[in-house]
Scaffold this motif. Structure first.
Motif, PDB file in Angstrom:
ATOM      1  N   TYR A  39     -14.631 -29.999 -15.395  1.00 56.13           N
ATOM      2  CA  TYR A  39     -13.460 -29.653 -15.709  1.00 56.13           C
ATOM      3  C   TYR A  39     -12.633 -30.647 -16.353  1.00 56.13           C
ATOM      4  O   TYR A  39     -11.302 -30.470 -16.752  1.00 56.13           O
ATOM      5  CB  TYR A  39     -12.565 -29.216 -14.361  1.00 56.13           C
ATOM      6  N   VAL A  42     -13.986 -29.437 -19.925  1.00 55.34           N
ATOM      7  CA  VAL A  42     -14.060 -28.126 -20.178  1.00 55.34           C
ATOM      8  C   VAL A  42     -13.089 -27.178 -19.297  1.00 55.34           C
ATOM      9  O   VAL A  42     -12.697 -27.356 -18.139  1.00 55.34           O
ATOM     10  CB  VAL A  42     -15.400 -27.598 -19.706  1.00 55.34           C
ATOM     11  N   PRO A  43     -12.402 -26.357 -19.841  1.00 57.53           N
ATOM     12  CA  PRO A  43     -11.222 -25.208 -19.363  1.00 57.53           C
ATOM     13  C   PRO A  43     -12.029 -24.762 -18.111  1.00 57.53           C
ATOM     14  O   PRO A  43     -13.065 -24.182 -18.436  1.00 57.53           O
ATOM     15  CB  PRO A  43     -10.885 -24.648 -20.575  1.00 57.53           C
ATOM     16  N   PRO A  44     -11.307 -24.620 -17.052  1.00 52.45           N
ATOM     17  CA  PRO A  44     -11.764 -23.708 -16.169  1.00 52.45           C
ATOM     18  C   PRO A  44     -11.903 -22.418 -16.442  1.00 52.45           C
ATOM     19  O   PRO A  44     -11.106 -21.649 -16.993  1.00 52.45           O
ATOM     20  CB  PRO A  44     -10.708 -23.820 -15.018  1.00 52.45           C
ATOM     21  N   PRO A  45     -12.880 -21.608 -16.356  1.00 48.19           N
ATOM     22  CA  PRO A  45     -13.244 -20.193 -16.869  1.00 48.19           C
ATOM     23  C   PRO A  45     -12.244 -19.190 -15.955  1.00 48.19           C
ATOM     24  O   PRO A  45     -12.203 -18.121 -16.841  1.00 48.19           O
ATOM     25  CB  PRO A  45     -14.766 -20.134 -16.581  1.00 48.19           C
ATOM     26  N   ALA A  46     -12.066 -19.586 -14.694  1.00 48.19           N
ATOM     27  CA  ALA A  46     -11.483 -18.737 -13.877  1.00 48.19           C
ATOM     28  C   ALA A  46     -10.957 -19.489 -12.612  1.00 48.19           C
ATOM     29  O   ALA A  46     -11.548 -20.545 -12.402  1.00 48.19           O
ATOM     30  CB  ALA A  46     -12.134 -17.387 -13.615  1.00 48.19           C
ATOM     31  N   THR A  47     -10.261 -18.656 -11.751  1.00 48.76           N
ATOM     32  CA  THR A  47      -9.810 -19.322 -10.463  1.00 48.76           C
ATOM     33  C   THR A  47     -10.082 -18.309  -9.476  1.00 48.76           C
ATOM     34  O   THR A  47     -10.217 -16.987  -9.687  1.00 48.76           O
ATOM     35  CB  THR A  47      -8.562 -19.849 -10.464  1.00 48.76           C
ATOM     36  N   TYR A  62      -5.528 -14.535 -19.556  1.00 47.96           N
ATOM     37  CA  TYR A  62      -5.717 -15.825 -19.348  1.00 47.96           C
ATOM     38  C   TYR A  62      -6.021 -16.408 -20.872  1.00 47.96           C
ATOM     39  O   TYR A  62      -7.143 -16.107 -21.139  1.00 47.96           O
ATOM     40  CB  TYR A  62      -6.570 -16.310 -18.354  1.00 47.96           C
ATOM     41  N   HIS A  63      -5.607 -17.392 -21.567  1.00 52.08           N
ATOM     42  CA  HIS A  63      -5.713 -17.852 -22.680  1.00 52.08           C
ATOM     43  C   HIS A  63      -5.442 -19.278 -22.570  1.00 52.08           C
ATOM     44  O   HIS A  63      -4.422 -19.796 -22.778  1.00 52.08           O
ATOM     45  CB  HIS A  63      -4.800 -17.302 -23.900  1.00 52.08           C
ATOM     46  N   TYR A  64      -6.520 -20.047 -22.535  1.00 49.75           N
ATOM     47  CA  TYR A  64      -6.318 -21.601 -22.288  1.00 49.75           C
ATOM     48  C   TYR A  64      -5.890 -22.158 -23.647  1.00 49.75           C
ATOM     49  O   TYR A  64      -6.180 -21.942 -24.739  1.00 49.75           O
ATOM     50  CB  TYR A  64      -7.674 -22.119 -21.951  1.00 49.75           C
TER      51      TYR A  64
END
Length: 237
Positions: A39, A42-47, A62-64
């Motif tokens: 992380y 790499v952007p977290p894919p979800a939480t 959710y838009h990083y």
């Protein structure tokens, strides 16, 4: 002989259980190091909270967005609202914790003193809740991200996975949903309004904001100016 055999069997069982427990702990530590390392880039894919809201029937948006594509007004408003010493502490604001304890001893309701780093650790890696196991894990992940990530990365991840109500996670989704613009184009007032609802975004609304949210946004807009004037955001810009 039977007694000796019993205790020998119990000893072997305890030994195997101890080895299994140590192996589980080692696995958890290894996984935590790996997640924090991934992380970092790499952007977290979800939480876990996104997954929970999805189970509850919400449509998740959710838009990083990289930190440079998020208005600095929002970062400053969040620092003013949640953690004025974000750039100075190493993950835990000891002064804020001591103040909260003193106030509780004087009869006030015990308030939270978690930093943005702690909130990022909780949101990115852990499940919703307030149990002591999760708090311990939160402290561990806070130490890890403060060691492995620069402050800019901590703020970036925080702003991208924070919940802003109605299934909107992150500054980009929130800016589009509530103001019809990108996170980069948020005005000082809009940024302060987003920061104002962070403690309880599903009850403190922005459509339209009530008297409390409007008043708090005004306070946070002023604090954001102080954050910039006093270079409390020096680790970010």
């Amino acid at each position: 002989m039977q007694s000796t055999g019993f205790w020998a069997g119990a000893g072997r069982w305890a030994g195997r259980a101890g080895v299994a427990l140590l192996s589980l702990i080692a696995l958890g530590i290894g996984v935590s190091f790996l997640m924090v390392a991934v992380y970092r880039f790499v952007p977290p894919p979800a939480t876990a909270l996104m997954a929970w809201r999805g189970i509850q029937g919400e449509t998740i948006r959710y838009h990083y967005a990289p930190l440079e594509e998020i208005s600095p007004y929002l970062a400053r408003s969040v620092i003013g609202a949640e953690d004025s010493r974000f750039c100075q502490h190493n993950g835990f604001d000891v002064e804020a914790i001591r103040k909260a304890i003193r106030e509780a001893e004087q009869g006030a309701r015990l308030r939270g003193a978690s930093t943005l780093s702690q909130q990022t650790a909780k949101n990115a890696f852990l499940w919703p809740g307030r149990d002591w196991v999760r708090k311990g894990a939160e402290a561990w992940f806070t130490l890890l991200i403060e060691t492995a990530w620069p402050k800019r990365r901590i703020m970036e991840v925080y702003l991208n996975i924070a919940e802003w109500g109605d299934g909107n996670f992150g500054a980009e989704a929130a800016a589009r949903a509530w103001f019809g613009k990108t996170a980069a184009d948020l005005s000082p007032r809009e940024a302060a309004m987003l920061a104002a609802v962070l403690p309880n975004p599903n009850e403190w609304r922005l459509d339209p904001p009530g008297p409390y949210v409007s008043g708090r946004a005004g306070t946070l807009q002023s604090r954001a100016g102080t954050v910039r004037a006093q270079s409390l955001d020096a680790c970010l810009f």
